[in-house]
Design a protein around this motif. Structure first.
Motif, PDB file in Angstrom:
ATOM      1  N   UNK A   1      -6.673   1.468 -10.516  1.00 42.00           N
ATOM      2  CA  UNK A   1      -5.640   2.499 -10.342  1.00 42.00           C
ATOM      3  C   UNK A   1      -5.875   3.658 -11.301  1.00 42.00           C
ATOM      4  N   UNK A   2      -6.271   3.328 -12.531  1.00 44.91           N
ATOM      5  CA  UNK A   2      -6.518   4.390 -13.508  1.00 44.91           C
ATOM      6  C   UNK A   2      -7.659   5.293 -13.045  1.00 44.91           C
ATOM      7  N   UNK A   3      -8.751   4.673 -12.578  1.00 46.45           N
ATOM      8  CA  UNK A   3      -9.874   5.493 -12.087  1.00 46.45           C
ATOM      9  C   UNK A   3      -9.422   6.325 -10.887  1.00 46.45           C
TER      10      UNK A   3
ATOM     11  N   UNK B   1       3.223   3.519  -7.141  1.00 46.41           N
ATOM     12  CA  UNK B   1       2.582   2.252  -7.463  1.00 46.41           C
ATOM     13  C   UNK B   1       1.383   2.480  -8.382  1.00 46.41           C
ATOM     14  N   UNK B   2       0.568   3.462  -8.046  1.00 46.37           N
ATOM     15  CA  UNK B   2      -0.647   3.703  -8.818  1.00 46.37           C
ATOM     16  C   UNK B   2      -0.316   4.024 -10.269  1.00 46.37           C
ATOM     17  N   UNK B   3       0.728   4.835 -10.456  1.00 49.78           N
ATOM     18  CA  UNK B   3       1.076   5.219 -11.826  1.00 49.78           C
ATOM     19  C   UNK B   3       1.538   3.994 -12.610  1.00 49.78           C
TER      20      UNK B   3
ATOM     21  N   UNK C   1     -17.173   3.743  -4.587  1.00 50.58           N
ATOM     22  CA  UNK C   1     -17.761   2.409  -4.550  1.00 50.58           C
ATOM     23  C   UNK C   1     -17.363   1.647  -5.808  1.00 50.58           C
ATOM     24  N   UNK C   2     -17.374   2.325  -6.941  1.00 52.81           N
ATOM     25  CA  UNK C   2     -17.030   1.680  -8.207  1.00 52.81           C
ATOM     26  C   UNK C   2     -15.566   1.227  -8.198  1.00 52.81           C
ATOM     27  N   UNK C   3     -14.677   2.090  -7.694  1.00 55.94           N
ATOM     28  CA  UNK C   3     -13.260   1.704  -7.621  1.00 55.94           C
ATOM     29  C   UNK C   3     -13.118   0.455  -6.751  1.00 55.94           C
TER      30      UNK C   3
ATOM     31  N   UNK D   1      -9.606   5.866  -0.958  1.00 53.09           N
ATOM     32  CA  UNK D   1      -9.720   4.767  -1.910  1.00 53.09           C
ATOM     33  C   UNK D   1      -8.534   4.757  -2.874  1.00 53.09           C
ATOM     34  N   UNK D   2      -7.907   5.932  -3.055  1.00 54.86           N
ATOM     35  CA  UNK D   2      -6.793   6.024  -3.998  1.00 54.86           C
ATOM     36  C   UNK D   2      -5.548   5.338  -3.452  1.00 54.86           C
ATOM     37  N   UNK D   3      -5.295   5.490  -2.162  1.00 50.59           N
ATOM     38  CA  UNK D   3      -4.071   4.925  -1.599  1.00 50.59           C
ATOM     39  C   UNK D   3      -4.257   3.508  -1.081  1.00 50.59           C
ATOM     40  N   UNK D   4      -5.495   3.087  -0.972  1.00 49.07           N
ATOM     41  CA  UNK D   4      -5.718   1.844  -0.256  1.00 49.07           C
ATOM     42  C   UNK D   4      -5.231   0.627  -1.040  1.00 49.07           C
TER      43      UNK D   4
END
Lengths: 282, 301, 354
Positions: B276-278, B43-45, B260-262, A125-128
């Motif tokens: 992304x923060x979660x 990207x996430x950061x 699921x929440x993300x 879920x983190x990379x998706x």
């Protein structure tokens, strides 16, 4: 461990009974989804439940695979699983061999091995989200290559690690003998190491196939069209807020299980070996 | 009968190829993994530190730590975190105990019959979606098998996955059904590799079966147990498929996991920055936990 | 058909120096044995010739060609591994024929050559078997056959006999020696077994801690050890080494050993060496007695009797006549054969000539 003391009858009977219960609990759900897939709707909803289908029908299979595009889903699943497995096993054996055999300056070998393993720890879920955005930009959403690339990212660390432990178990003198006999290192890998690693290759391939065939979350996010969706997504799509098409999803769900079950019994030897050393060695 | 190999010392390409083999063989996998992990991480950061407007034409705004501060006050997130932890502890714990017990039984009483073992391992290979559907069918309040059994036993009928009190329990049972086999398999492999001599020595020294289990079997199995627990915990922390289909996170968010929440934040609430923060929080805690665990159990060597 | 020359060769693994500053010439057609305890660098030295280890510094020549950067396949050496390294997925015939297959020798020629070599090492009935269906001795022969099938410039043998049982080892030793004589191929042979070294070699290089301690014929190594290490390593049972001091050519130890006539040697801490067969049991009261000591144990080996005496803290082994009879703690007088005692400096470990 034949040395462990022969046990008295009652213990033995209790043990067999426990194992029998475990077998029933394991098998019943599988039987139940199969049984329901062959029942008419009215029999699925009967109270008390109908333990054995009274009027077996293939209606739901017809509905799923002829009227609805489950055949396409299944085909997509197959293509994606096989392609992912091919890429993962090929790249994974190359990298696994390199990490098993070559020297790298300093602690690089350890660092790279650990880093590869750690990518496996990333929750999908983190990379998706970034993958979704990247594929969106590239116009690759709803395509099989996108799913294959995403799956490879999740299978490759595992394949590399498994092949690495397998190659490490092979005596290095065999490849050295081949080199002295007139092979290059690459030749020794192709002619000696790879043929000897066949059981490891088989086990790795089996895992990649099963994981890719079963995967849900990545496919759910990367594919929205019938043409590109896989079997699990198709099944989940028939569980809607208003209605659950029990017969149809049972038929599709059971179908998704069939290849895995056949597979499991055909390759049971590789499976046990593969899992055990793959896991024991990390 | 001298046999020559052709060119005396080989051509330069061959020498170059051999010399760089350790890089060339590693390169494909490294390239794939680097692109597919480094890029998303960056990207996430960036995403977590900005406020992304739903309108793609508007520019991103720098948000600093805002998204992370939201974690502190977001009750839904706390619920998800709590649920994930409850699920992980109870599901993995039960799977471990059942798997170990079953493995000990089979190791002791049934040594050959490989197909029995394959049957017992089957659930872990089946598609989680199909497993979820199956259990949905079993838990069905009106015509489900479980309530039929409750009825026969004279117990009150339940809504199971639809019941606020029992939903998490139901999810855990389904997960235990699917993943106990994994524990079972690893423990069985571990047991099969135990040496015989210490047991013979212990038997001669008069140690009871129970003592042998505590003093020999458990210490020997420790590395296998550690790895099995680690792998299962990592999987449990990212639970998605099962709850997505079985309960959808309900009822009343009782089974809403972090994954699921993300998913909901990103796709239903269209808030990728917060998602992304979660995600980063999840990633950080998972990596921290596994690193601690690996060090603690001395698995790295 | 080729000499092997090491020039100032150094091999390091990280900070560990496996071989330091090695200079050695293996002559054409010579059977050279690298002898030493495990970890002395002998196997590393051999692997550098094969190209399985890179050289850290210095140069290696095979038949006059510098081979530092040459891939193993072009070095034209053949190697027999300690573990034999037979390809488990190939039959005996395919194992033996593998070097030919790599060199794309025509099929029928391959088969003919395999047959020929197999007959030579008496494997002709076993060509279709897999390695796991063979006995240890047979596997050893397959490894040998694979090495000799292409008549390389150099044979490299890494403890090839160490996995065989004692009887077979003696038999194979003789066969190996004969084979090398017949083929006339330069051979480097690594072993930690000094009997193998003595029986097989034209010349022996005794290695210790990455350095060649002494290079010479087996006879020179045995009769004229230049260092304490060589003296203690060669010979079975090993040379007796007694710590003591020398003053004006007279050696004395705390255990009561006294030897004179050592020229004008002087050393506060010296080691006297004498081989068990150079010690004789003397009648009581003999004036040639070097020490009188109680018997610690008596072992009959068949052709002689090994008598161990306790002289102070040291144990002395004497190879006595096979008819020797003695009891525990019985006092025995012994004398050392004149001219057969060696003196070493404890500090430098070198021989002290007198």
């Amino acid at each position: 461990m034949a040395h462990r003391r022969k046990s008295i009858g009652i213990q033995r009977i209790a043990a067999y009974a426990t194992i029998a219960v475990a077998l029933v609990v394991t098998l019943f759900p599988v039987y139940w989804i199969a049984a329901n897939s062959f029942k008419y709707d009215i029999d699925i909803f009967s109270i008390p439940p109908q333990w054995i289908p009274a009027n077996p029908t293939s209606k739901h299979y017809h509905a799923a695979f002829v009227e609805r595009p489950f055949l396409i889903y299944a085909l997509n699943s197959l293509i994606i699983a096989v392609s992912t497995t091919l890429v993962s096993v090929v790249f994974g054996s190359l990298a696994g061999y390199a990490l098993a055999r070559f020297q790298y300056p300093g602690r690089w070998r350890y660092q790279i091995s650990f880093w590869i393993l750690s990518t496996r720890m990333m929750p999908p879920i983190v990379t998706i989200i970034p993958l979704y955005i990247a594929f969106n930009h590239l116009g690759m959403l709803n395509t099989k290559p996108a799913v294959i690339i995403a799956y490879t990212a999740f299978n490759l660390p595992f394949a590399t690690w498994m092949m690495k432990s397998y190659f490490q178990d092979l005596p290095v003198e065999l490849e050295e003998a081949a080199m002295v006999d007139g092979d290059t290192r690459w030749g020794a890998f192709l002619h000696v190491a790879l043929p000897l690693a066949r059981p490891g290759l088989a086990a790795t391939a089996i895992f990649c196939l099963i994981i890719s065939w079963n995967e849900f979350l990545l496919a759910l996010i990367l594919t929205l069209t019938e043409r590109s969706q896989t079997l699990p997504i198709g099944i989940a799509g028939r569980v809607t807020q208003y209605n659950t098409y029990w017969g149809e999803i049972s038929a599709a769900g059971f179908t998704a299980c069939i290849p895995i079950m056949i597979f499991a019994f055909v390759v049971q030897k590789h499976l046990v070996r593969g899992i055990s050393f793959g896991a024991v060695k990390g | 009968m001298t046999v020559s190999i052709g060119a005396k010392f080989g051509n330069s390409f061959e020498r170059w190829f051999e010399r760089h083999l350790r890089v060339l063989m590693l390169a494909p996998a490294m390239l794939v993994l680097l692109t597919l992990t480094i890029f998303p991480s960056i990207y996430m950061i960036i995403a977590a530190a900005t406020r992304i407007s739903p309108n793609p034409d508007l520019p991103w705004q720098f948000a600093g730590a805002d998204n992370f501060l939201r974690l502190l006050t977001d009750e839904q997130f706390h619920v998800g975190l709590w649920n994930t932890m409850v699920f992980t502890v109870f599901a993995v714990g039960t799977e471990f105990l059942l798997g170990l017990g079953l493995a000990l039984l089979l190791d002791r009483y049934i040594r050959r019959l490989n197909f029995l073992k394959t049957i017992l391992m089957l659930p872990m290979m089946l598609p989680p979606v199909a497993v979820a559907i199956t259990w949905k069918l079993i838990y069905e309040p009106q015509f489900g098998v479980l309530n039929e059994i409750m009825f026969r036993l004279g117990l009150p009928l339940q809504a199971w996955a639809g019941d606020v009190r029992l939903a998490m329990f139901s999810v855990i049972v389904a997960d235990v059904w699917q993943w106990t086999p994994f524990m079972f398999l690893l423990m069985l492999a571990g047991l099969a590799s135990l040496p015989d001599e210490p047991y013979e020595a212990a038997a001669i020294d008069g140690a009871s079966a129970w003592r042998q289990f505590w003093d020999l079997t458990l210490p020997f199995l420790k590395p296998v147990i550690a790895i099995a627990l680690l792998l299962r915990i990592m999987d449990a922390l990212r639970l998605f498929d099962l709850v997505f289909i079985l309960t959808g996170g309900g009822p009343a968010d009782r089974t809403k996991t972090l994954s699921l929440y993300i998913y909901q934040v990103a796709y239903r609430f269209a808030d990728p920055s917060y998602a992304a923060a979660i995600s980063l929080f999840v990633l950080f805690t998972t990596v921290a936990f596994s690193t601690w665990f690996i060090k603690r159990m001395r698995l790295a060597d | 058909m080729a000499s092997v020359v090491f020039q100032d060769v150094v091999k390091k693994f990280g900070t560990f120096t496996a071989v330091s500053d090695l200079n050695l010439e293996v002559r054409d057609k010579e059977f050279l044995v690298l002898l030493g305890p495990s970890g002395c660098g002998k196997t590393t030295t051999m692997r550098m010739v094969a190209g399985l280890e890179e050289v850290t510094a210095g140069e290696i020549f095979i038949g006059g060609d510098r081979v530092n950067d040459v891939l193993p396949k072009y070095r034209d050496v053949a190697m027999v591994f300690q573990s034999y390294a037979l390809y488990p997925h190939l039959s005996v015939a395919d194992n033996i024929g593998y070097p030919l297959k790599i060199r794309k020798v025509p099929q029928d020629k391959q088969r003919q050559m395999v047959m020929e070599v197999a007959r030579r090492v008496e494997l002709d009935g076993l060509l279709d078997r897999l390695p796991k269906q063979l006995s240890g001795g047979q596997r050893q022969r397959v490894a040998l056959a694979r090495a000799i099938i292409r008549t390389p410039k150099v044979f490299l043998m890494d403890e090839p006999l160490s996995n065989l049982d004692a009887k077979l080892r003696v038999q194979m030793r003789a066969e190996l020696k004969h084979l090398q004589h017949e083929l006339q191929v330069t051979t480097i042979y690594v072993t930690h077994d000094q009997i193998e070294a003595m029986t097989l070699a034209h010349r022996v290089a005794v290695m210790n801690k990455g350095v060649i301690e002494q290079l010479g014929t087996p006879r020179q190594i045995y009769n004229d050890p230049r260092t304490l290490f060589v003296a203690g390593f060669i010979g079975s049972p090993p040379m007796n080494l007694i710590d003591g001091e020398v003053k004006d050519g007279v050696f004395t130890s705390l255990g009561g050993v006294r030897v004179d006539g050592l020229g004008s040697a002087n050393a506060a801490s010296a080691v006297l060496g004498v081989r068990p067969e150079d010690i004789h049991v003397l009648p009581a009261g003999s004036e040639k007695t070097n020490v009188m000591a109680p018997i610690y144990s008596v072992e009959l080996t068949g052709e002689s009797t090994l008598v161990t005496l306790r002289a102070g803290a040291a144990l002395l082994t004497v190879r006595a006549d096979k008819n020797f009879v003695g009891d525990f703690d019985q006092m025995v007088e012994i004398g050392f054969a004149p001219g057969r005692v060696f003196l070493f400096d404890r500090q430098s470990q070198d021989r002290v000539d007198f």
